[in-house]
Structure formats: C-alpha cells, structure tokens
Design a protein around this motif. Sequence first.
Motif, PDB file in Angstrom:
ATOM      1  N   LYS A   1       4.711   2.563   7.209  1.00 49.13           N
ATOM      2  CA  LYS A   1       5.076   1.438   8.076  1.00 49.13           C
ATOM      3  C   LYS A   1       3.864   0.925   8.864  1.00 49.13           C
ATOM      4  O   LYS A   1       3.899   0.778  10.085  1.00 49.13           O
ATOM      5  N   LEU A   2       2.797   0.626   8.132  1.00 56.02           N
ATOM      6  CA  LEU A   2       1.559   0.176   8.754  1.00 56.02           C
ATOM      7  C   LEU A   2       1.529  -1.343   8.879  1.00 56.02           C
ATOM      8  O   LEU A   2       2.300  -2.053   8.239  1.00 56.02           O
ATOM      9  N   PHE A   3       0.606  -1.830   9.696  1.00 54.85           N
ATOM     10  CA  PHE A   3       0.436  -3.264   9.851  1.00 54.85           C
ATOM     11  C   PHE A   3      -0.070  -3.865   8.551  1.00 54.85           C
ATOM     12  O   PHE A   3      -0.797  -3.224   7.790  1.00 54.85           O
ATOM     13  N   VAL A   4       0.269  -5.118   8.321  1.00 47.69           N
ATOM     14  CA  VAL A   4      -0.151  -5.776   7.087  1.00 47.69           C
ATOM     15  C   VAL A   4      -1.667  -5.938   7.049  1.00 47.69           C
ATOM     16  O   VAL A   4      -2.293  -5.894   5.988  1.00 47.69           O
ATOM     17  N   GLU A   5      -2.298  -6.102   8.230  1.00 50.68           N
ATOM     18  CA  GLU A   5      -3.758  -6.204   8.267  1.00 50.68           C
ATOM     19  C   GLU A   5      -4.417  -4.943   7.720  1.00 50.68           C
ATOM     20  O   GLU A   5      -5.486  -4.997   7.101  1.00 50.68           O
ATOM     21  N   THR A   6      -3.785  -3.791   7.970  1.00 49.87           N
ATOM     22  CA  THR A   6      -4.335  -2.522   7.500  1.00 49.87           C
ATOM     23  C   THR A   6      -4.416  -2.494   5.981  1.00 49.87           C
ATOM     24  O   THR A   6      -5.404  -2.017   5.411  1.00 49.87           O
ATOM     25  N   LEU A   7      -3.398  -3.004   5.306  1.00 47.89           N
ATOM     26  CA  LEU A   7      -3.394  -3.028   3.844  1.00 47.89           C
ATOM     27  C   LEU A   7      -4.515  -3.912   3.312  1.00 47.89           C
ATOM     28  O   LEU A   7      -5.267  -3.506   2.413  1.00 47.89           O
ATOM     29  N   PHE A   8      -4.641  -5.118   3.842  1.00 53.26           N
ATOM     30  CA  PHE A   8      -5.657  -6.042   3.346  1.00 53.26           C
ATOM     31  C   PHE A   8      -7.058  -5.496   3.582  1.00 53.26           C
ATOM     32  O   PHE A   8      -7.929  -5.600   2.703  1.00 53.26           O
ATOM     33  N   LEU A   9      -7.286  -4.917   4.756  1.00 54.20           N
ATOM     34  CA  LEU A   9      -8.600  -4.345   5.037  1.00 54.20           C
ATOM     35  C   LEU A   9      -8.874  -3.150   4.128  1.00 54.20           C
ATOM     36  O   LEU A   9     -10.000  -2.963   3.651  1.00 54.20           O
TER      37      LEU A   9
ATOM     38  N   LYS B   1       3.727  -4.531 -14.591  1.00 53.33           N
ATOM     39  CA  LYS B   1       3.967  -3.101 -14.428  1.00 53.33           C
ATOM     40  C   LYS B   1       3.878  -2.683 -12.959  1.00 53.33           C
ATOM     41  O   LYS B   1       4.384  -1.626 -12.584  1.00 53.33           O
ATOM     42  N   HIS B   2       3.244  -3.506 -12.163  1.00 56.03           N
ATOM     43  CA  HIS B   2       2.997  -3.165 -10.765  1.00 56.03           C
ATOM     44  C   HIS B   2       3.938  -3.985  -9.877  1.00 56.03           C
ATOM     45  O   HIS B   2       3.678  -5.151  -9.583  1.00 56.03           O
ATOM     46  N   GLN B   3       5.028  -3.363  -9.458  1.00 55.84           N
ATOM     47  CA  GLN B   3       6.140  -4.074  -8.831  1.00 55.84           C
ATOM     48  C   GLN B   3       6.279  -3.835  -7.319  1.00 55.84           C
ATOM     49  O   GLN B   3       7.195  -4.370  -6.706  1.00 55.84           O
ATOM     50  N   MET B   4       5.384  -3.049  -6.721  1.00 56.36           N
ATOM     51  CA  MET B   4       5.607  -2.694  -5.319  1.00 56.36           C
ATOM     52  C   MET B   4       5.568  -3.901  -4.395  1.00 56.36           C
ATOM     53  O   MET B   4       6.370  -4.013  -3.472  1.00 56.36           O
ATOM     54  N   SER B   5       4.645  -4.812  -4.611  1.00 55.29           N
ATOM     55  CA  SER B   5       4.560  -5.980  -3.744  1.00 55.29           C
ATOM     56  C   SER B   5       5.797  -6.858  -3.912  1.00 55.29           C
ATOM     57  O   SER B   5       6.366  -7.355  -2.934  1.00 55.29           O
ATOM     58  N   ARG B   6       6.240  -7.050  -5.151  1.00 58.46           N
ATOM     59  CA  ARG B   6       7.447  -7.862  -5.398  1.00 58.46           C
ATOM     60  C   ARG B   6       8.673  -7.191  -4.793  1.00 58.46           C
ATOM     61  O   ARG B   6       9.540  -7.861  -4.208  1.00 58.46           O
TER      62      ARG B   6
ATOM     63  N   LEU C   1      -4.145   1.789  -8.609  1.00 60.45           N
ATOM     64  CA  LEU C   1      -4.460   2.286  -7.267  1.00 60.45           C
ATOM     65  C   LEU C   1      -3.925   1.350  -6.186  1.00 60.45           C
ATOM     66  O   LEU C   1      -3.307   1.801  -5.217  1.00 60.45           O
ATOM     67  N   VAL C   2      -4.161   0.046  -6.335  1.00 59.55           N
ATOM     68  CA  VAL C   2      -3.712  -0.920  -5.322  1.00 59.55           C
ATOM     69  C   VAL C   2      -2.193  -0.913  -5.220  1.00 59.55           C
ATOM     70  O   VAL C   2      -1.628  -0.953  -4.115  1.00 59.55           O
ATOM     71  N   ASN C   3      -1.496  -0.847  -6.347  1.00 60.03           N
ATOM     72  CA  ASN C   3      -0.034  -0.793  -6.328  1.00 60.03           C
ATOM     73  C   ASN C   3       0.451   0.440  -5.560  1.00 60.03           C
ATOM     74  O   ASN C   3       1.409   0.379  -4.784  1.00 60.03           O
ATOM     75  N   TRP C   4      -0.224   1.577  -5.772  1.00 62.69           N
ATOM     76  CA  TRP C   4       0.130   2.805  -5.057  1.00 62.69           C
ATOM     77  C   TRP C   4      -0.172   2.695  -3.567  1.00 62.69           C
ATOM     78  O   TRP C   4       0.607   3.145  -2.724  1.00 62.69           O
ATOM     79  N   LEU C   5      -1.288   2.058  -3.211  1.00 61.02           N
ATOM     80  CA  LEU C   5      -1.638   1.892  -1.800  1.00 61.02           C
ATOM     81  C   LEU C   5      -0.633   0.987  -1.080  1.00 61.02           C
ATOM     82  O   LEU C   5      -0.349   1.190   0.111  1.00 61.02           O
ATOM     83  N   ILE C   6      -0.093   0.006  -1.788  1.00 57.90           N
ATOM     84  CA  ILE C   6       0.952  -0.834  -1.189  1.00 57.90           C
ATOM     85  C   ILE C   6       2.179   0.021  -0.872  1.00 57.90           C
ATOM     86  O   ILE C   6       2.811  -0.134   0.176  1.00 57.90           O
ATOM     87  N   GLU C   7       2.500   0.952  -1.762  1.00 55.40           N
ATOM     88  CA  GLU C   7       3.634   1.846  -1.517  1.00 55.40           C
ATOM     89  C   GLU C   7       3.358   2.769  -0.332  1.00 55.40           C
ATOM     90  O   GLU C   7       4.227   2.975   0.531  1.00 55.40           O
ATOM     91  N   VAL C   8       2.144   3.330  -0.267  1.00 54.69           N
ATOM     92  CA  VAL C   8       1.780   4.185   0.870  1.00 54.69           C
ATOM     93  C   VAL C   8       1.853   3.396   2.171  1.00 54.69           C
ATOM     94  O   VAL C   8       2.360   3.871   3.188  1.00 54.69           O
TER      95      VAL C   8
ATOM     96  N   LEU D   1       1.869 -14.320  -1.887  1.00 49.75           N
ATOM     97  CA  LEU D   1       0.867 -14.759  -2.854  1.00 49.75           C
ATOM     98  C   LEU D   1      -0.438 -13.998  -2.675  1.00 49.75           C
ATOM     99  O   LEU D   1      -1.075 -13.580  -3.648  1.00 49.75           O
ATOM    100  N   LEU D   2      -0.834 -13.798  -1.428  1.00 50.27           N
ATOM    101  CA  LEU D   2      -2.086 -13.094  -1.165  1.00 50.27           C
ATOM    102  C   LEU D   2      -1.994 -11.618  -1.532  1.00 50.27           C
ATOM    103  O   LEU D   2      -2.984 -11.013  -1.963  1.00 50.27           O
ATOM    104  N   GLU D   3      -0.804 -11.017  -1.378  1.00 54.65           N
ATOM    105  CA  GLU D   3      -0.650  -9.618  -1.787  1.00 54.65           C
ATOM    106  C   GLU D   3      -0.671  -9.486  -3.308  1.00 54.65           C
ATOM    107  O   GLU D   3      -1.187  -8.510  -3.849  1.00 54.65           O
ATOM    108  N   LEU D   4      -0.119 -10.467  -4.013  1.00 52.94           N
ATOM    109  CA  LEU D   4      -0.228 -10.452  -5.467  1.00 52.94           C
ATOM    110  C   LEU D   4      -1.695 -10.560  -5.884  1.00 52.94           C
ATOM    111  O   LEU D   4      -2.130  -9.933  -6.860  1.00 52.94           O
ATOM    112  N   ALA D   5      -2.462 -11.333  -5.121  1.00 50.84           N
ATOM    113  CA  ALA D   5      -3.891 -11.478  -5.429  1.00 50.84           C
ATOM    114  C   ALA D   5      -4.651 -10.181  -5.203  1.00 50.84           C
ATOM    115  O   ALA D   5      -5.672  -9.939  -5.859  1.00 50.84           O
TER     116      ALA D   5
END
Length: 382
Positions: A161-169, A344-349, A149-156, A271-275
């Motif tokens: 083209k959302l702010f990075v804060e939006t992803l973390f929240l 298997k989850h490569q979107m952040s990389r 799910l998190v890997n897919w949300l990173i792709e969404v 690093l924080l996105e990998l976390a």
Amino acid sequence: MAQRHRTVENSLNQENMHAKVATKAVIPPRGTVPKRTALGDVNLSEANKLSNVNSNNNGMAKKDGVMGPPQVLPKKTVTGVSTKNSSESYSSKQISIIDPDENTKNDPQMVTEYIADIFNYLLELECKFPIRKHYLQGHQSSPKMRAILVNWLIEVHMDFKLFVETLFLCIAIVDRYLQENIYISCASLQLVGITAMIIARKYEQTYYPDLDDYVYICDDTFSKTQIVQMERDILEKLNFNLGRPISLHFLRRYNKIAQVRMDHHTLGKYLLELALLEYDMSHIRPSIQAAAACCLSIGILNEIMDLPKIWTPTLVHYTTYKYSDIKITIVDLAHLIAKAETSKHQMSRYKYSTPVFAKISLSSKLHGPLIRKLTSTPLTKK
C-alpha cells in the motif's frame, strides 16, 4: 488561515488514499501475502479476477473517484484582453492563453510564483539524467525479464500500500541502474528491483521500511546483508542523484492546465503505468509521456477523434510541446491499451479495475473508435 477552494488540486491529492499512512512499515500478516521467488511469473489468477469484474461491470463506474464538472478558469489573452469579445480577430483568439493558476495566486501553499521555474528545472533534470534507448543491448538481462520484474514490483507496491510516486521512482531507479551495470543477470535482477523499491520508499514515504518484510516477500531468496550491499551499489552507480522527475509529476501539472476531471487523471495514470512495463518506452522523456497521456485520456473519455484540437495554445504554451512532439508517443500508448487485455502482465490492469481507481481499465471507451483509429497506425521502429 481559512481553507481556500480548490478544484483539481483536492482530487489529485486523493490519489494515494489507498496507501495507509502509518509510523512504521505496513505489511499484511504473514501468510496472507504471496511470496515470490526470484523473477518468477506473478500468479494471482489475474485473468479470473478480471473476468469476474468484467461480468459485473460493463464500463467505468460513474461515481467512484470521479469529480464533478471542473471549474472554468477566467480566460486571458497574452495581452490580458478577454477572449469573450466577439469582435476579436481570428488570429488573436488563436493565441489566447488561459492562466491555470489564476484561482490560486493568493494561496502561499501553491507557490504559483515559482511554478514556472520549478517545472523548467524538472525539464532540465530529465535531460541531465536520461535513460538511454536500447540500454539492454549487450546486457545479461533482457526486455522480457524487465517486464516480468516490473509487473511483480507493481504487485509488491499494491501489497505494501505504497504511494504511487514510490512505484514510478522505483522503476526509474531500476532502469538507470541497469544501464550502468550490464552484469545483472536473472538471478540478481529481483534483488535490484526490491532494493530500488526500498530506496524509493525512503525517498517518498514518511516511515522507514522494515527489511525483514522485503526479505519475506522475496521468499528469503536474498538476505538483509545482500539488500544493504545492493542499496550501496545502486546509490554509488547513480552518484546519489535520485531527483530525476517522474512522469506523474508532469501529468498532474498538465491535467491542471487542461482542467480535466478526475476520471481523465485516473486514465492518464493508468496509461503511464502501462508505459512502465514497456521497455521500448523507457527512454522517452517523462514530460513527453505525461503530455501524451494527458491528451489521449481526454480524447478517449470525451470521444474526440481529432486529437490536435485537444492540444490547445494554452497546453502548448505551458508544456512547451506542440502536438507533433507527442503524436508518436500517443500512438504508442494507444497500442499499449489495445494489447493490455491479452498481455501476460496484468497487475496494472487489475489494479485499475478496482473501485479505488473508478474501474477505469474496464471502460468500454478503451476499445472505442479513437483507439481503433490510432492502432491502425503502425508502431514506429524502436
């Protein structure tokens, strides 16, 4: 008012340059954004994209998104005496504290007189709204399902083209909601994720999201009514408390204190996105994750093997953490880097292999002696 000179602040404000600012929801034309069925594995041929980038780039870009040398702030001791005096004793040099806000004290926009109170309050909030360790035990969802799910949300997040804060929240909302509702199964987990993205977008962005776009990107698996109902349930479960700080807030502050370059900050974000993908790290306080990312990013790019030397008295003073407090988390982050290439989850990389992020995920230093040294240490039992 004349524009004042800034060092780290100007660069950190550019992190969201890839997010298009508009007055209404932004989504590419339909047919160009891949639809995703509920919790289906992401299939954008990330491996092919990464191999193509790797073949053309042997390391991190030298210019794209990288700052020049940081401005050196004047040093002050606790008593206000300069540390440049060679006649000072060794012990007095060890307690010297650099004021990171020295150059912005006269800037009302930097609110330097309130910074200490603001971050003390953020530290209180992360303790007030914790994410429990092993919160998925006895849950209908699993850590593997969460990672997908998190890997897919990173792709969404990238597609819109959302702010990075939006992803973390968004990920924080997902974790906090899942620990309050054990009956979320695979069938409805994607609904939780996309609704959390909508809530985070309302909280962080400057325009209201169009529900039709989210229904479309979920391949019409869920209706607008279902999304609105889930939004109501999430907010009720969280008691409308969305103020839990994210690790990115602390990373910006700690990197300013450490006077880092932009590539250090970019690596820290990576690093924080990998976390975010790692269920076993979701319970670690955001401030500790940020402190570990700050220290490790400096060690990797500056090729410093002795990490405790990086964690200066100034960083200890302002972060309130000793190196021993973040050591275990640093090792955990190093293991995430080591396995990122084969995950298997490569979107952040893939995201951080682009020029916008200085191709930091492709840096040869991520496979250097420091990472090999840290990963030789076994992971702590989660």
